[in-house]
Structure formats: structure tokens, C-alpha cells
Motif scaffolding. Sequence first.
Motif, PDB file in Angstrom:
ATOM      1  N   ALA A 220       0.763  -1.274   0.125  1.00  0.00           N
ATOM      2  CA  ALA A 220       0.024  -0.005   0.073  1.00  0.00           C
ATOM      3  C   ALA A 220       0.855   1.102  -0.106  1.00  0.00           C
ATOM      4  N   VAL A 223       2.297   1.820  -3.645  1.00  0.00           N
ATOM      5  CA  VAL A 223       1.392   2.417  -4.472  1.00  0.00           C
ATOM      6  C   VAL A 223       0.977   3.838  -4.031  1.00  0.00           C
ATOM      7  N   GLY A 224       0.940   4.257  -2.797  1.00  0.00           N
ATOM      8  CA  GLY A 224       0.835   5.644  -2.445  1.00  0.00           C
ATOM      9  C   GLY A 224       1.768   6.388  -2.464  1.00  0.00           C
ATOM     10  N   LEU A 279      -1.865  -3.459  -9.196  1.00  0.00           N
ATOM     11  CA  LEU A 279      -1.624  -3.281  -8.065  1.00  0.00           C
ATOM     12  C   LEU A 279      -0.004  -3.695  -7.747  1.00  0.00           C
ATOM     13  N   VAL A 352      -4.605  -3.989   0.338  1.00  0.00           N
ATOM     14  CA  VAL A 352      -3.625  -3.032  -0.123  1.00  0.00           C
ATOM     15  C   VAL A 352      -4.616  -1.842  -0.742  1.00  0.00           C
ATOM     16  N   ASN A 355      -5.982   0.415   1.988  1.00  0.00           N
ATOM     17  CA  ASN A 355      -5.183   1.271   2.433  1.00  0.00           C
ATOM     18  C   ASN A 355      -4.425   2.391   1.479  1.00  0.00           C
ATOM     19  N   ALA A 356      -4.145   2.129   0.424  1.00  0.00           N
ATOM     20  CA  ALA A 356      -3.375   2.972  -0.733  1.00  0.00           C
ATOM     21  C   ALA A 356      -3.972   4.175  -0.638  1.00  0.00           C
TER      22      ALA A 356
END
Lengths: 480, 349
Positions: A220, A223-224, A279, A352, A355-356
Motif C-alpha cells: 500500500a 502504491v501510495g 496493484l 492494499v 489502504n493505498a
Amino acid sequence: MDPLTWTGALGTVLNPLLLLCTCAFAIAALAATLLGLRAAPARAGSAAALAGPGGAPGAARLAVRLTFWAIVAVLVAYLVGGLVTPYGTGGILGCLSRRFLPVWIALAASFGLSIAFKRRLGLYGKLFDSTIGMIGFALVMFWVYTALFTGLFGWIVTQDPLTTLSGLKNKVPGTPIPGATGPWSHYLLGGDNLARDVFSRMVAGSWIVVQIAPLATLFAFMVGITLGLPAGFYGGRLDTLLSFLANLILAFPVILLFYLLVTPEMVASGVPAWMAVVLFLFPILFVVVLLNARLYTRPLRRTLWVGAALLGLGWLYLSMISQAGTPIAFLPEDLDLFDVPGGILVVFVSVVFVNAPTVFRIVRGLAMDIKTRDYVAAARTRGEGAWYIMLWEILPNARGPLIVDFCLRIGYTTILLGTLGFFGLGLPPDSPDWGSTINLGRRLLSIYPHAALVPAFALLSLVLGLNLLADGLREESLRD
Amino acid sequence: MLRFIAGRLATMLLTALCLTLVVFFLTNLAPSLERVAKTQIGARVSDAEVESWLNRNGYGGPMLARYGEWLGVMPGWTSAAEDGGLAAGRCLGDTAAEAGAPRYCGVLQGDWGTSTVFRDEVATIIARSLALTGKLMLWVLVVMVPGALVIGVLSGMREGSRTDRGLSTLSILSTATPEYVSGVVFIAVFASSAVGLRWFNGSATSAMEQATFTNFTLPVMTIALYGMGYIARMTRASMAEVMTSQYIRTARLKGVSFRALVLRHALRNALIAPFTVIMLQIPWILNGVVIVETLFNYKGFGWTLVQAASNNDIELLLGVSVVSVIVVLLTQLISDLGYVYLNPRIRIS
């Protein structure tokens, strides 16, 4: 075999002692509070406040401290007593303590080494200056070691977590297994409504949590970060679009999202598998851009490093997303390194995905703040590329809040995993993970509470540990 | 200011539109539709029968067209009976073809559709469950907000004191206890017939008609506890920041007593940030409501969500998602507006 009591033979000595200490602690605490209240108005302006606590309030406070440590000493005595006396003498508590012996040794070793070298260990070492941080670290590492020893060596569990033994349905903690002799032939924390060992299931459940939660949080974050840095750095249309998408996901009730992603029909339609395809690209993208931004002035090394990263991570990526039984199964079996067991990939993806967006918002805010700093302007003047500035100037300077949030977010991910289990989503129904066990146990909660309480307290202690750890880290990173 | 609100409302509309499209897409995938058909006509039917049932009941057309029907921008589906007349249709209701049935009947016309599980109007179900959840939320807020503010102010007014450390540890403990853990512990301690105290009821089903102290305490406490720690920590941070500011130091040097300092000078500014946090917590409470309503068997909005989602009740799910998006975005809007209103230093340009 006799059934075990909670404290066994040791209890005849230690239980009255514990009662005594607790009563003394309660009286001392009451006295300290009352005396403190009476002394407080006088302290506001008088010079006596400068002289420090003394007299009756001071004595009461000392008594509180002494009795508190006495209680801790008695509690430790239960555990140590269980270790040194023969099996069964220490009751259930003693047996549990003995079963966790490898964990105690590993904890003692990591604390000893960390405290000995704490000045050389940076932020991690500073954690050992804060009591809160140390308690959190101990709780977290307790579960990490338990999970590792269970998952890798099969040490801590006493029975098979999936086997049912007849005659042990809903039995209370400490019930012996009929017909078995020798040590570890008890259901230490009782049996559940399918006559499986509650203790072994709880311990086996920790392995599932420790496998999924940190890794899912890490994904996550990748990705974030990969999306949040450019959104904060460039701003404009890109930012508007990405923020809208993040808010869209955040506006979804989490549980509705889980229901939509994790049900068997959805898995059969392949939506989660395609989401995994997207993802899991982000970590590769992140690493490649990271290396490329750093090394692009030295083409040979750049090609070498980026090529190695692409090859290694790409292979992992392909074997991860290629799953037998889903619409995406293209890799030949010889090349497929591993198959993630049923349901776990879907759970992983949805955690994920949930959360991302939050990580994205945090990173975006930090990037917007940091891009106005002088060192970013200096890097621009040097002629560094945008991605170099984002990944090697902004990101390292945002690490403090991100590390703290990482700890908190692992805890939150653990809670989410429990939520999934609580609604019976994702993992197979006999899976020993904590959420599913609570869900199974809650049906008979008012008659046999132990089956649901044990995993509930396990989950609580791990999440509490992570929160305390984050608090300690925040305190220590703010100090300098 | 008006432009700001209009912009936010437009965003809300766009978000709701995108979100319902996603929900519609995910609930209308082939395997999910097959399950809907099988729950309606029995599990042991051939694929052809499923296919014909889907076609007869308006699930046959292209997905976007059916989304348009739900929205009310496309004419509702109809299926022909054997004699050539209309047998059934989206806008016709249960009775056979009526002459004056409208061509369009979607959300825009105020028709939210019918639930396949509860066999009732979606609007009726949602209104009923929202009223029940509103009652729960009201009591949660009544317990949670004052409690959290008192804890936060007490620990923030003397940062680093023993009161502060004790209360902060309690706040951390409460944020680390998800609803399904605290609910289970509460039931085991306060409602268990085997070992517990038997003070309260372990089920809140009877609270739907008449909420009493006995049957409503545990659900309310379970939700309030999880949110309380977070709000208390934010209040504490805000209070501690205010207490170090210049005007507090001036007031203290002037000789204002500590009590007056906290109550009259610090509190007003310290409560601006928690207001935002409380508003933003409401969507999170909604999440907790789902768990608690399932655990305590209280048939409110969260319970309806779980029933709709686990039975793939498409139109009810769409209605539920629209309501939750509106709740989330409306609370965000109120928190932004309230922040501006409370803090005159900020202006929306």
C-alpha cells in the motif's frame, strides 16, 4: 491426566501474594489521589511546589510505585515458575510460559543486543530510550517471533490447529486429552465448538497475520508513494484526477468494498486477479524509477541494476499474479515460483486497495509541504530531474511521519484482516486466523466465552503493541 | 462561499455517480447474476433456465443500459407475455400490465427499485434502517463526544503530567481495540450466562422497538470506545498546542488562575480542531456500526448493508452506497464549513 488449573501448585503461594499486593496497590493509589487533590490548590502558587514532592503525598506516591512493581514481580514469578518447575506444576499459566520459551529467549536476545548497541542504531536505537516504545516493541516482537517459530519450525503449537478431537468440544481451559499421556496432552486454553485446540489455533493465526499485514502495508505504501509524490509535486490536473480517485475509494464503506471484492462469485469473475495485476505493478515501477533516477548519469551501472531489478521483481510479479484456478493462469508450472494459497491473494489485494488511498493522501500532503524547501530549490538549480527530486530529496525527508504511519497502518491492516474474518470473507472457514476464530466463537459467546476471547486478546495485544511502538517512534523522532 | 458549496455538491454528485456505476458493474457480473437467479428460482436449475429467467426479469440487456434504467434516463425494461401484451416490467409493479405506467422509473423519478431479499421497496427499507441507526448514532455521539473532549482536555492541559500519561495510554488502548474485540469482551464480561455479570443484554434486537439501559448500553459503548481514543488524542494535541501559545503565557503572567485559564482562554481555541475530527469520524463510526449491528443483531443500516451485500441484492446495495457516499461527503463538507466558521483566520477565497 488431571485437568490443569490456572495457576497450579504455584498458585497456593503466589495467589495470596498477588491478592495482597493488589489490595495494597489499590489503597496506595487511592491515598495518593486523595492527598494529591488536597495538595493541588496549595501547590499552585506556593514555594513548596519547587521543593518537590514530600510528606504524605510523596510517601503515598512511593507506595504506589513499590506495590506496582511488586505486582509485576509476582506476575513474572508465575511465568518463571512455570519455566523452572516440572510440567503441570505451574498450571495453565506455567505451561503457556514454558511453551513460549523460544520466544522469551529470542526477545531477551534482541533486547540485550539492541540496548547494548543502541547509540549506533539511529532511530531504532532511540526507541530504547522510551518506556512506551519498548513495551510496544516487546509486544510486537512477541507475536513476530511466535509467528516465525510456528510458521517455520512448528514449535509453539501443541496440537494440530485443524484437527478435531472427540470429547473436547467447548471444554474449559486445561482439559486433558482423553487417553493421552506425557507433557502437552492438554487443551491449554480449551476447545472450540468443533473440538479444536484454541491455543494452537491462536498461535497458528499469528502466522497468517504476520505474513499478510506488514507485506500488504508495504505494498500500500509503494502504491501510495508512487502516486502521491507526483500528485503533490506537479499538482494541477494530475493531482485533481488522482485525488478524486482516492476520495472515491475512501467514500466507499470498507465493509461494502470487501463484500464486493472478496465473495466467491467475484473471485470467479476475476476482478480481484486483474486488480492484483495492476496493484503489484507499482512496486516494480517504484524500484525501477528509484534506481534509474539515481544512476542515470552512469549508463552502464544503471542498465545493470535496472535490468537485475526488472528480471528479479518481474519474475516474482509474474509468478504472483499467475494463479491456478483464476482467469489469469498463463505461466507454465516450471516457471511459477509459488502459488499463494486460496483466498489469501484476494484478501491481500483488497487490503492494499483499501489502504493505498490514505497513504496517497499523506504522501501528497508531505510532498506539497516539502517541495517548497530550499534543498529542493537547490536540487532544481543543479538540474536534477523531477523523479530524482521526488525520490531522493523529498521522500527521505518525509521518512519520519511515514515510518510512524507505517507502524500504525500495520495495526490498522491487522484490524481489517480481523474484520474480513469476522464477516467470514476471503479466507477458508476453518482458517485459524484471528478474525475467523472470533467469528466462530461469538456464536456461543455467552456460554463458552474462551473460544472467542483468546483470539480477541491476541489481536488486541498485537495492535496495541504497534500503536505503542508508533507512539514511541513519534516521540523519539520529534525529540531531535 | 456559495460557489465553494456548489462545487462541493457537484463533486458529491459525480462521486455518487461513479461509485454507483462501480457497484452496479461489480454486482452485475455474470456469476453474481447467476446467484441472484438461483436464489429466486431454486439452486438446481439448468443454465438455460437461468438465462431465460434473467431475460424475463430485465437482467438481459447491456449493463450500461440497465444502469441508465436504474438512474431513470433510459426507459424501464418490459418483457412480453406469450399473448403479445406486457407481462412484467420495471415500472409496472407486481400486478399485470397497467395502462398508465410511466416509461421512466429510476432514481431521478424517485423510484429506488425493489429489494430482492426483503421483497419491499428499497426506499422504505433504507428509511426504516436509517432511523434505527440514527438512534444508535445519536447515543454514541452523546456518550463519545463529551467523554473524548474531557479526556483530551484533561490530558492536554498539563502535557507530560501523570494524568496525561495515564489518559494517553488509555486513549491508545481504546484506538487499538476494534469493535469486534471490545464487543466480544463486553458480551463475555457483562452479558455471559456462564461466568459474567449479567448486567446487560448480549443482543440489541429488543432495542429496535424500545431502547432501554439494559439492551442498548453494550452496542453504544462498543462503538463509542473505538472512536473515543482518537478524538481524545486529537483534542489533547490541540489543547497542548494552545497551552504553549503566547496569549496563554500572557494570561498566566497576568495572574489568571489555572482553572480560569483553561476554561475561559484555552478551551475555545482548543476545540476547533476536534470539531473537524469529530465530523470526519462519523464515516468511521458508520463502519463500526456495521460490525456492531451484526454482532448485536440490531437491524439497522449496517445490518441491511451486510444482508444486501451477502445476497447480492443489487438495487438495495445501490441505495445503500448512495446513502453512505452522501453521509461521508456531507460530513466532510460540514467539517470544512464549520472549521471556517469557528476559525475566523481562515477564509475561503
